[in-house]
Design a protein around this motif. Structure first.
Motif, PDB file in Angstrom:
ATOM      1  N   LEU A  95      -3.138  -0.937 -11.073  1.00 46.48           N
ATOM      2  CA  LEU A  95      -2.390  -2.179 -10.879  1.00 46.48           C
ATOM      3  C   LEU A  95      -3.113  -3.345 -11.533  1.00 46.48           C
ATOM      4  O   LEU A  95      -2.494  -4.171 -12.218  1.00 46.48           O
ATOM      5  CB  LEU A  95      -2.212  -2.437  -9.383  1.00 46.48           C
ATOM      6  CG  LEU A  95      -1.567  -3.778  -9.009  1.00 46.48           C
ATOM      7  CD1 LEU A  95      -0.114  -3.810  -9.440  1.00 46.48           C
ATOM      8  CD2 LEU A  95      -1.683  -4.031  -7.506  1.00 46.48           C
ATOM      9  N   LEU A 152       2.401   1.797  -3.543  1.00 43.65           N
ATOM     10  CA  LEU A 152       1.418   2.268  -4.520  1.00 43.65           C
ATOM     11  C   LEU A 152       1.120   3.742  -4.311  1.00 43.65           C
ATOM     12  O   LEU A 152       1.019   4.513  -5.281  1.00 43.65           O
ATOM     13  CB  LEU A 152       0.130   1.448  -4.406  1.00 43.65           C
ATOM     14  CG  LEU A 152       0.192  -0.010  -4.865  1.00 43.65           C
ATOM     15  CD1 LEU A 152      -1.179  -0.670  -4.719  1.00 43.65           C
ATOM     16  CD2 LEU A 152       0.662  -0.113  -6.311  1.00 43.65           C
ATOM     17  N   HIS A 153       0.975   4.144  -3.065  1.00 43.09           N
ATOM     18  CA  HIS A 153       0.707   5.553  -2.764  1.00 43.09           C
ATOM     19  C   HIS A 153       1.899   6.437  -3.145  1.00 43.09           C
ATOM     20  O   HIS A 153       1.710   7.553  -3.651  1.00 43.09           O
ATOM     21  CB  HIS A 153       0.383   5.720  -1.271  1.00 43.09           C
ATOM     22  CG  HIS A 153      -0.939   5.137  -0.892  1.00 43.09           C
ATOM     23  ND1 HIS A 153      -1.330   4.945   0.417  1.00 43.09           N
ATOM     24  CD2 HIS A 153      -1.969   4.698  -1.654  1.00 43.09           C
ATOM     25  CE1 HIS A 153      -2.546   4.430   0.451  1.00 43.09           C
ATOM     26  NE2 HIS A 153      -2.948   4.262  -0.792  1.00 43.09           N
ATOM     27  N   ALA A 181      -2.682  -7.802  -5.516  1.00 47.04           N
ATOM     28  CA  ALA A 181      -3.778  -6.954  -5.047  1.00 47.04           C
ATOM     29  C   ALA A 181      -4.491  -7.593  -3.857  1.00 47.04           C
ATOM     30  O   ALA A 181      -4.895  -6.898  -2.912  1.00 47.04           O
ATOM     31  CB  ALA A 181      -4.770  -6.707  -6.181  1.00 47.04           C
ATOM     32  N   THR A 218       0.813  -1.220   0.000  1.00 40.44           N
ATOM     33  CA  THR A 218       0.000   0.000   0.000  1.00 40.44           C
ATOM     34  C   THR A 218       0.848   1.272   0.000  1.00 40.44           C
ATOM     35  O   THR A 218       0.594   2.183  -0.801  1.00 40.44           O
ATOM     36  CB  THR A 218      -0.958  -0.003   1.209  1.00 40.44           C
ATOM     37  OG1 THR A 218      -1.804  -1.152   1.138  1.00 40.44           O
ATOM     38  CG2 THR A 218      -1.824   1.252   1.219  1.00 40.44           C
ATOM     39  N   ILE A 238       0.077   5.135  -7.795  1.00 45.89           N
ATOM     40  CA  ILE A 238      -0.582   4.066  -8.561  1.00 45.89           C
ATOM     41  C   ILE A 238      -1.787   3.582  -7.774  1.00 45.89           C
ATOM     42  O   ILE A 238      -1.672   3.189  -6.608  1.00 45.89           O
ATOM     43  CB  ILE A 238       0.388   2.891  -8.799  1.00 45.89           C
ATOM     44  CG1 ILE A 238       1.612   3.371  -9.571  1.00 45.89           C
ATOM     45  CG2 ILE A 238      -0.311   1.762  -9.560  1.00 45.89           C
ATOM     46  CD1 ILE A 238       2.688   2.307  -9.713  1.00 45.89           C
ATOM     47  N   SER A 239      -2.927   3.599  -8.415  1.00 47.47           N
ATOM     48  CA  SER A 239      -4.136   3.120  -7.767  1.00 47.47           C
ATOM     49  C   SER A 239      -4.241   1.609  -7.908  1.00 47.47           C
ATOM     50  O   SER A 239      -3.583   0.990  -8.750  1.00 47.47           O
ATOM     51  CB  SER A 239      -5.370   3.781  -8.383  1.00 47.47           C
ATOM     52  OG  SER A 239      -5.521   3.377  -9.742  1.00 47.47           O
ATOM     53  N   MET A 240      -5.096   1.010  -7.093  1.00 41.33           N
ATOM     54  CA  MET A 240      -5.331  -0.422  -7.190  1.00 41.33           C
ATOM     55  C   MET A 240      -5.927  -0.771  -8.547  1.00 41.33           C
ATOM     56  O   MET A 240      -5.638  -1.837  -9.119  1.00 41.33           O
ATOM     57  CB  MET A 240      -6.276  -0.869  -6.074  1.00 41.33           C
ATOM     58  CG  MET A 240      -6.400  -2.366  -5.927  1.00 41.33           C
ATOM     59  SD  MET A 240      -4.916  -3.123  -5.245  1.00 41.33           S
ATOM     60  CE  MET A 240      -5.020  -2.567  -3.552  1.00 41.33           C
TER      61      MET A 240
END
Length: 225
Positions: free
Chosen positions: A77, A67-68, A135, A64, A72-74
């Motif tokens: 991804l 990604l932040h 994810a 997490t 990059i958002s889920m």
């Protein structure tokens, strides 16, 4: 507390194994390592399993924040990773059947360097621990508490889950050739084609999930207006 820990481990393990689907991907692994000897394939399976362990641990603990950090958002991804999986499945699905090799002309085993080059990409990522499993690992720990005791239990569960997944991947991949022998030549070809098609479908499904997550807030915002 112990019951909750066991429940968390079983829930995370079954969720990840169902997404990774090591039995189905084992035929993909066998296809990608067709020129290796049994010993080379076993060593490569061990390396892929270890790589998968570290990928999952990283996803559990720092997925997490990473990604932040990169913005990059889920959804991104899932879409990007799903595309990589779908393309791989499509290429394998449309690959020509290999020509039979004469008994007096054995296949030259792939060199150790070539085998090592395949260990992480594409055999570990995205074929084994792809965007779906990454994810899922991130989502399992998305709400990790900052309370020390609960954090330690959650961390322990994450490591155990990753280790169990690693053992299953190694056991199945290292015996992919034996499974192929049970099925025979035609059965293996059918299984590989089916696995390739399922891989394509999994990639498409991951893309659709990402698109749904991206488009749903936009649709809801328009509905409110």
């Amino acid at each position: 507390m112990i019951e909750s820990l066991i429940s968390d481990i079983l829930f995370g393990f079954t969720g990840l194994i169902s997404i990774i689907n090591p039995i189905g991907v084992a035929f993909v692994f066998l296809d990608r390592t067709a020129n290796l000897t049994d010993e080379e394939r076993r060593l490569l399976a061990k390396r892929v399993a270890i790589n998968a362990f570290f990928v999952l641990v990283v996803a559990f603990f720092v997925g997490t924040p990473v990604l932040h950090f990169f913005g990059i958002s889920m959804e991104a991804l899932r879409i990007g990773g799903g595309l990589a999986v779908a393309v791989s499945g499509w290429q394998m699905l449309n690959a020509p059947e290999p020509e039979p090799i004469a008994a007096d002309h054995p296949v030259k085993p792939m060199s150790a360097s070539s085998a090592s080059g395949k260990a992480f990409f594409p055999l570990t990522v995205p074929l084994t621990t792809g965007p779906g499993s990454i994810a899922t690992a991130i989502a399992l720990n998305a709400n990790r508490t900052h309370k020390l005791s609960a954090w330690l239990l959650s961390s322990f569960a994450s490591i155990v889950i990753s280790a169990l997944v690693m053992l299953v991947i190694y056991y199945v991949y290292s015996r992919a050739a034996r499974l192929s022998q049970y099925l025979g030549v035609e059965g293996t070809r059918v299984a590989m084609r089916v696995s390739s098609f399922l891989l394509l479908c999994i990639g498409v499904q991951i893309i659709l999930t990402g698109l749904t997550g991206f488009l749903t807030p936009i649709a809801d915002l328009r509905a409110v207006k």
